[in-house]
Enzyme design. Structure first.
Site, PDB file in Angstrom:
ATOM      1  N   ASP A  20     -15.361  -3.610  -2.168  1.00 12.65           N
ATOM      2  CA  ASP A  20     -15.158  -3.496  -0.726  1.00 12.65           C
ATOM      3  C   ASP A  20     -16.531  -3.442  -0.071  1.00 12.65           C
ATOM      4  O   ASP A  20     -17.363  -2.622  -0.461  1.00 12.65           O
ATOM      5  CB  ASP A  20     -14.372  -2.231  -0.389  1.00 12.65           C
ATOM      6  CG  ASP A  20     -13.073  -2.139  -1.171  1.00 12.65           C
ATOM      7  OD1 ASP A  20     -12.488  -3.203  -1.462  1.00 12.65           O
ATOM      8  OD2 ASP A  20     -12.652  -1.019  -1.498  1.00 12.65           O
ATOM      9  N   ASP A  24       0.850  -1.190   0.000  1.00 14.09           N
ATOM     10  CA  ASP A  24       0.000   0.000   0.000  1.00 14.09           C
ATOM     11  C   ASP A  24       0.885   1.239   0.000  1.00 14.09           C
ATOM     12  O   ASP A  24       1.761   1.386   0.858  1.00 14.09           O
ATOM     13  CB  ASP A  24      -0.907   0.006   1.230  1.00 14.09           C
ATOM     14  CG  ASP A  24      -1.974  -1.079   1.167  1.00 14.09           C
ATOM     15  OD1 ASP A  24      -2.018  -1.801   0.151  1.00 14.09           O
ATOM     16  OD2 ASP A  24      -2.757  -1.202   2.123  1.00 14.09           O
TER      17      ASP A  24
END
Length: 261
Positions: free
Chosen positions: A139, A8
């Site tokens: 998500d 990330d």
């Protein structure tokens, strides 16, 4: 079952967030390319990149870091005689020009999340223009899809949207349970299997992996259509050893992805 390390990216660094909160970021490395090399040396056969700044800004914000990672992957593959180590990226991808640029840079797959939910026509065009290279990232919390870096909860059911996007021609679905991501509370096996059973394309699990037991649990349901799992905080904090976990997954599923040849 493929274990895919997550890298990330925030402000050019490799970080991990807790439940998608940019204010709860732990910096694990200031050199993302070195982090990529580390995971490759640990046996990673695929890498998952997220441009966190891009996800919130709606446009790419960590391109230089992405390019440095891709260069590191190319060098590793050439040195070890590996034909390809796929790298996928999500975060802030909102137009076809950005997709084309990233693919030209050497990415194997582009992950479209918020833009797919808000602008399905864009996803349809992307799947048509770049067949086999578009992954949809969904998500969800309590079965509802979240957008905008998890900051907004929509009224869409995750399975309904996934089926729609499958019809568009996306390559696979990355399913993240945002109630568990970065919290290492175990994968939501039931919800992941339910989604995979409703599709013919592969599902990649994400969110909540804590230890080898979570990997073993996913391997037990791989045949339902679960291709792999994205690993984040667990491999960074040491509750899961990537190499031994991948070896165990290969043993349980009696297979090794082609990239390991």
């Amino acid at each position: 079952m493929l274990l895919i390390p997550a890298i990330d990216l925030k402000d050019g660094h490799c970080v991990r967030l807790k439940q998608g909160d940019m204010d709860q970021a732990t910096v694990f490395s200031e050199d993302p390319a070195e982090m990529a090399r580390h995971w490759l040396l640990q046996g990673a056969r695929r890498l998952h990149l997220v441009d966190l700044n891009g996800a919130f800004a709606g446009k790419p914000k960590n391109e230089s870091a992405v390019k440095s990672i891709l260069q590191a992957v190319r060098e590793y593959a050439e040195k070890n005689g590996i034909e390809e180590i796929p790298v996928q990226l999500g975060g802030g991808i909102r137009d076809l020009d950005t997709i084309e640029r990233y693919l030209d840079d050497g990415l194997s797959y582009i992950i479209i999340g918020t833009a797919a939910v808000k602008n399905p026509g864009f996803l349809h065009d992307a799947c048509s223009a770049f067949p086999g290279q578009i992954i949809v990232g969904l998500d969800a919390k309590d079965g509802k899809v979240a957008t905008d870096g998890w900051s907004k909860l929509s009224g869409h059911e995750v399975i309904d949207l996934a089926k729609k996007f499958e019809d568009y021609g996306c390559e696979s679905i990355i399913y993240t349970d945002i109630g568990r991501d970065g919290m290492m509370g175990g994968v939501n096996i039931e919800a992941t299997v339910k989604l995979a059973q409703s599709m013919t394309i592969p599902v990649i699990a994400s969110g909540g992996v804590h230890n080898i037991k979570d990997v073993e649990a996913l391997c037990a349901v791989q045949d339902e259509g679960i291709e792999g799992v994205i690993c984040g905080r667990s491999i960074y904090e040491g509750t899961l050893d990537l190499r031994s976990a991948q070896d165990r997954a290969d043993e349980l599923t009696d297979e090794a992805p082609e990239a390991d040849a």
